[in-house]
Each structure stands twice: as C-alpha cells, then as structure tokens.
Design an enzyme around this catalytic site. Structure first.
Site, PDB file in Angstrom:
ATOM      1  N   LYS A 125       0.711  -1.149  -0.010  1.00  0.00           N
ATOM      2  CA  LYS A 125       0.001   0.195  -0.082  1.00  0.00           C
ATOM      3  C   LYS A 125       0.803   1.228   0.088  1.00  0.00           C
ATOM      4  CE  LYS A 125      -1.821  -0.997   3.816  1.00  0.00           C
ATOM      5  NZ  LYS A 125      -1.169  -2.447   4.021  1.00  0.00           N
ATOM      6  N   ARG A 142     -10.129   0.608   7.838  1.00  0.00           N
ATOM      7  CA  ARG A 142      -9.648  -0.649   8.429  1.00  0.00           C
ATOM      8  C   ARG A 142     -10.743  -1.671   9.139  1.00  0.00           C
ATOM      9  NH1 ARG A 142      -3.826   0.328   8.508  1.00  0.00           N
ATOM     10  NH2 ARG A 142      -2.920  -1.563   9.315  1.00  0.00           N
ATOM     11  N   ARG A 171      11.676  -5.297   5.441  1.00  0.00           N
ATOM     12  CA  ARG A 171      11.499  -3.702   5.134  1.00  0.00           C
ATOM     13  C   ARG A 171      12.416  -2.885   5.701  1.00  0.00           C
ATOM     14  NH1 ARG A 171       5.528  -1.692   5.486  1.00  0.00           N
ATOM     15  NH2 ARG A 171       5.774  -2.692   7.611  1.00  0.00           N
ATOM     16  N   ARG A 221      10.972  -1.020  11.088  1.00  0.00           N
ATOM     17  CA  ARG A 221       9.746  -0.394  12.029  1.00  0.00           C
ATOM     18  C   ARG A 221       9.736  -1.220  13.227  1.00  0.00           C
ATOM     19  NH1 ARG A 221       4.489   0.104   8.328  1.00  0.00           N
ATOM     20  NH2 ARG A 221       3.525  -0.928   9.880  1.00  0.00           N
ATOM     21  N   ARG A 270      -0.849  -8.627  13.277  1.00  0.00           N
ATOM     22  CA  ARG A 270      -1.292  -7.784  12.534  1.00  0.00           C
ATOM     23  C   ARG A 270      -2.018  -8.392  11.403  1.00  0.00           C
ATOM     24  NH1 ARG A 270       4.145  -5.057  11.018  1.00  0.00           N
ATOM     25  NH2 ARG A 270       2.880  -4.244   9.255  1.00  0.00           N
TER      26      ARG A 270
END
Ligand code: AP5
Ligand code: MG
Length: 214
Positions: free
Chosen positions: A14, A89, A128, A161, A172
């Site tokens: 996203k 969400r 990431r 992160r 998540r």
C-alpha cells in the site's frame, strides 16, 4: 481523479504504491499508520493513546483514527484527490468515511484491493527498511538501497519499523483477516472495488494500477 482507497494486508505494498501515485498524480497519500508513527515519535497525546495498540499489533480505536482522517481530508491539498493508505480498516471506519466524504463533498472513486499470496507477506515485512528522513521504503532483498542502511534519495539512515517483528506481524495479519478483510464485502456492492494482483515487480503492479485509474 478523486479519492482512492488502497486496501490490503500488512505488506501488500500500500505504502509503496501510494508513494508512486503521489509522485505521478500530485495528490496526497493519507497513511494513518505514518500519521500515528509520527505522533508516537513526537510524543503527542495522540501518540500516547496509539502506542500500545501499535506495539502489540492491534488496531488503534476507531474514534481516534476517524478523527485524524476527518481533519486531514478537510485540508486544502485534498481538493483534487487523495490516496487513503491503511484507512478504513474496520466496518465502522468505512461507514464513518462515507459520512465524512459526504459532509466534505468528496467522492471515493476506486477501492483497489491489493492481492498477494499470504506466504509472501512475512518476508516482505521482515526485510522492510524505511528512511527516517524522507520516508522512502526499501527491502533488503526486493528493493535494496545502493548503499547498505542508507537512503538513495536523501542519504539518511534506514530503520526497521518497531512492529516489523515476526510475532507482531502475525498479530497484524490476524487482525487484518478479522477486522479488515470484511471490507471487501462492504465495498462489493458499490461497484468501486478493483482487484490488483500485487505479487511480482513493483513497477508492473504500479502500471496495472494506473491502467485501472485511467
Ligand atoms: P500501517 O502502517 O498502515 O501498517 P500495515 O497496514 O500493517 O501495512 P504496512 O505499512 O506494514 O504494509 P504496506 O501494505 O504499506 O506495504 P509496503 O508498501 O510498506 O499501520 C501500522 C499500525 O498502525 C497498525 O498495526 C495499527 O496499530 C495502526 N493503524 C494504522 N491505521 C489504522 C486504522 N485505520 N485503524 C486502526 N489502527 C490503525 O511494503 C512492505 C515491504 O515489501 C517493503 O519493504 C517494500 O519495499 C516491499 N514490497 C512492496 N511491494 C513489493 C513487491 N511487489 N515485491 C516485493 N517486495 C515488495
Ligand atoms: Mg504502509
């Protein structure tokens, strides 16, 4: 072009695709995740409210997130359009967005559902890296920076992160399946939803998104 929603699980791309759209179309990316992380970093009241939920891989309460999106959508730079990344969400968030959009005279034109093989998501998220300066996104394997740990665009250090740890990622993903996946049904009847195959090359996926939008 008006409002676009990017819907998809953690790691679907996203943020990666939203940044490319922002650069090409000049409309802002509204990432509730980025806004909340910024608030946590700055130690604001919003950040203090959100931190524990985010650290555990849970969702921040609807009323908190709805409030920040409502305020953000009213800003002048959203007049031509906007890209919602990570919002809505939950069903209550989607219903609130419908109300807010109507109040502000905005239209959601497309809901892009980014579809990725669930097995790919963990590897994407564990690898990431994000630039603390300009927010550019990298991946140690799939989109490596030219120099290890340093942003190609601005030279600032790249970080991982806090919520990109395996156990938190699992939470998540669970929350996505429970609270967010039902939005696919919510939007089905609106005629706005488009499926995007979001595995493969980032640029090829982007090309398909642009084709849909045009
Ligand atoms: P948020 O920041 O929104 O996180 P998320 O939804 O978990 O999604 P991610 O940002 O992890 O993934 P992405 O889809 O953006 O993927 P990316 O492009 O980075 O939310 C964080 C937290 O904030 C939530 O857990 C919650 O607590 C809270 N929150 C936020 N919004 C909320 C809301 N509305 N309500 C309640 N709480 C909220 O890509 C991932 C990696 O993969 C990158 O390294 C990238 O380089 C790589 N990659 C991208 N595309 C490809 C590709 N095609 N091939 C290979 N690698 C790729
Ligand atoms: Mg993101």
């Amino acid at each position: 072009m008006t409002g676009i929603i990017l819907l998809g699980p953690p790691g679907a791309g996203k943020g990666t695709q939203a940044k490319k759209l922002t650069e090409e179309f000049g409309i802002p990316q509204i990432s509730t995740g980025d806004m909340l992380r910024e608030a946590v970093k700055n130690g604001t009241e919003l950040g203090r409210k959100a931190k524990a939920f985010m650290d555990s891989g849970g969702l921040v309460p609807d009323e908190v997130v709805i409030g920040i999106v409502k305020e953000r959508l009213a800003a002048g730079d959203c007049a031509k359009g906007f890209i919602l990344d990570g919002f809505p969400r939950t069903i209550p968030q989607a219903a609130a967005l419908d109300r807010v959009a109507e109040e502000l005279g905005k239209e959601i034109r497309f809901v892009l559902s980014l579809e990725v093989d669930p097995d790919e998501l963990m590897e994407r998220l564990c690898g990431r890296r994000t630039c603390t300066g300009c927010g550019a996104m990298y991946h140690v394997k799939f989109r490596a920076p030219k120099e290890d740990g340093k942003c190609d665009k601005c030279g600032t250090a790249l970080i991982q992160r806090d919520d990109d740890r395996e156990e938190t990622i699992r939470k998540r993903l669970e929350n996505y399946n429970k609270a967010t996946a039902p939005l696919l049904d919510y939007y089905k009847t609106t005629g706005k939803i488009r499926s995007v195959m979001a595995s493969g090359e980032i640029d090829a996926i982007y090309g398909n998104i642009v084709k849909i939008l045009r």
